[in-house]
Structure formats: C-alpha cells, structure tokens
Motif scaffolding. Structure first.
Motif, short mmCIF file in Angstrom:
data_model
loop_
_atom_site.label_atom_id
_atom_site.label_comp_id
_atom_site.label_asym_id
_atom_site.label_seq_id
_atom_site.Cartn_x
_atom_site.Cartn_y
_atom_site.Cartn_z
N ALA A 3 56.41 48.05 11.57
CA ALA A 3 56.89 46.90 10.68
C ALA A 3 56.46 47.40 9.21
N TRP A 4 55.11 47.85 9.10
CA TRP A 4 54.32 48.38 7.75
C TRP A 4 55.62 49.43 7.25
N LEU A 5 55.75 50.22 7.89
CA LEU A 5 56.69 51.53 7.45
C LEU A 5 57.99 50.98 6.89
N GLN A 6 58.75 49.90 7.91
CA GLN A 6 59.78 49.49 7.41
C GLN A 6 59.70 48.50 6.08
N ARG A 7 58.75 47.90 5.86
CA ARG A 7 58.65 47.14 4.88
C ARG A 7 58.32 48.01 3.60
N PHE A 8 57.55 49.11 3.67
CA PHE A 8 57.33 50.16 2.81
C PHE A 8 58.63 50.89 2.45
N MET A 9 59.51 51.05 3.27
CA MET A 9 60.70 51.87 2.86
C MET A 9 61.88 50.99 2.26
N SER A 10 61.60 49.62 2.40
CA SER A 10 62.59 48.68 2.16
C SER A 10 63.08 49.00 0.77
N GLY A 11 64.19 49.07 0.38
CA GLY A 11 64.63 49.23 -1.00
C GLY A 11 64.49 50.70 -1.78
N ARG A 12 63.93 51.58 -0.75
CA ARG A 12 63.84 52.94 -1.18
C ARG A 12 65.18 53.73 -0.68
N TYR A 13 65.07 54.94 -1.31
CA TYR A 13 66.40 55.95 -1.25
C TYR A 13 66.32 56.39 0.17
N GLY A 14 65.28 56.97 0.80
CA GLY A 14 65.24 57.70 2.11
C GLY A 14 65.92 59.08 1.97
N SER A 15 66.33 59.64 3.15
CA SER A 15 66.82 60.93 3.24
C SER A 15 68.40 61.13 3.21
N ASP A 16 68.79 62.08 2.73
CA ASP A 16 70.05 62.47 2.44
C ASP A 16 70.17 63.87 2.66
N ALA A 17 71.68 64.40 2.57
CA ALA A 17 71.89 65.90 2.66
C ALA A 17 71.30 66.65 1.68
N PHE A 18 71.13 66.30 0.47
CA PHE A 18 70.62 66.83 -0.48
C PHE A 18 69.17 67.08 -0.35
N GLY A 19 68.43 65.88 0.21
CA GLY A 19 67.05 66.13 0.66
C GLY A 19 66.81 66.84 1.36
N ASN A 20 67.59 66.95 2.65
CA ASN A 20 67.40 67.84 3.62
C ASN A 20 67.56 69.20 3.29
N PHE A 21 68.65 69.67 2.52
CA PHE A 21 68.54 70.92 1.73
C PHE A 21 67.48 71.29 1.05
N LEU A 22 66.86 70.25 0.19
CA LEU A 22 65.59 70.63 -0.61
C LEU A 22 64.67 70.88 0.30
N CYS A 23 64.53 70.19 1.39
CA CYS A 23 63.32 70.27 2.36
C CYS A 23 63.48 71.75 2.99
N VAL A 24 64.47 72.04 3.60
CA VAL A 24 64.53 73.50 4.18
C VAL A 24 64.36 74.67 3.24
N VAL A 25 64.87 74.42 1.93
CA VAL A 25 64.67 75.65 0.87
C VAL A 25 63.07 75.43 0.67
N SER A 26 62.56 74.24 0.33
CA SER A 26 61.04 74.11 0.19
C SER A 26 60.21 74.91 1.50
N LEU A 27 60.74 74.83 2.80
CA LEU A 27 59.99 75.23 3.78
C LEU A 27 60.16 76.74 3.58
N ILE A 28 61.44 77.22 3.35
CA ILE A 28 61.56 78.75 3.40
C ILE A 28 60.59 79.33 2.03
N CYS A 29 60.70 78.83 1.09
CA CYS A 29 59.87 79.22 0.13
C CYS A 29 58.45 79.15 0.15
N LEU A 30 58.18 78.31 1.18
CA LEU A 30 56.49 78.26 1.48
C LEU A 30 56.02 79.34 2.54
N VAL A 31 57.18 79.54 3.29
CA VAL A 31 56.91 80.86 4.13
C VAL A 31 56.80 82.10 3.31
#
Length: 129
Positions: A3-31
């Motif tokens: 419930a705390w996490l749901q209240r915290f994320m309320s009104g925030r953007y969250g994840s999308d296709a561009f965010g997923n792409f950035l996450c994968v690219v960042s993990l590749i760069c970290l490796v």
C-alpha cells in the motif's frame, strides 16, 4: 508495504517502452564498463535518467518523450516484428521475392514446383516449395 508503494507511485509516470529501452542500454553499458571505464559512467547516467523518468510527476512530458521514441523506432520495431513472424511460420510457409518488383510473397511449403503470380505486378515465376 504494498500500500505504501502504491501511494508513493500514485501520480508518477512509471515504466514505458522508452524507459525499458533505456534500462536495457544502461545495463549493457554497465557490463561494457567492466572492460572500458567510460561505458560505466554512461550506463550509470542512463540508469539514473531511467529512474528519474519513472518517478517523474510530469506525466505529459514523459508521455511525449515516449511517443517520440516510438515514432523514431517504428521502422526498426517493424523489421523485428516481420522477422519474428517469418521465423514463427518457417515450418509451414516459404518466402520468395518477385524477380521484377522484389515484392515478398508467402507460399505454403511442400507443394513441389509451383507457378507463383506476384500480386503487385502480375509477374509469374516458377519455384520449388
């Protein structure tokens, strides 16, 4: 905790296709950063930007960024979708290119030698399926 996490994320953007792409690219760069130091910092910056986008309350701006990413990557995503579809149907269909207009034509497998007529230009050619 949930419930705390749901209240915290309320009104925030969250994840999308561009965010997923950035996450994968960042993990590749970290490796890659394990071998070449500059990639570690690039990957870290991308990961921070990914979390910034997820936690942002400016939903309209993040939505516009995602739409721009989807428009710019539409061609690449379409090619991968076609490749995925062809790979899934590889046991039941064969694909040929028209010798005149290069149109891709799908025909059933195991039909022997057949005459194929191009639907775009009308050219007939014989191929073995």
């Amino acid at each position: 905790m949930r419930a705390w996490l749901q209240r915290f994320m309320s009104g925030r953007y969250g994840s999308d296709a561009f965010g997923n792409f950035l996450c994968v690219v960042s993990l590749i760069c970290l490796v890659l950063g394990l071998f070449v130091g500059i990639f570690y910092y690039i990957g870290l910056a991308l990961l921070i930007y990914t979390y910034f986008r997820m936690l942002s309350r400016n939903v309209s701006k993040r939505y516009a960024e995602n739409q721009m990413f989807l428009q710019k990557s539409a061609g690449v995503r379409a090619k991968f979708a076609r490749f995925k579809q062809r790979f899934a149907l590889r046991k039941t269909y064969r694909y040929f290119s028209c010798p005149r207009c290069k149109q891709q034509i799908r025909v059933p497998k195991s039909r022997g030698r057949i005459s194929i007529t191009c639907p775009k230009c009308g050219t007939q050619f014989i191929k073995k399926t």
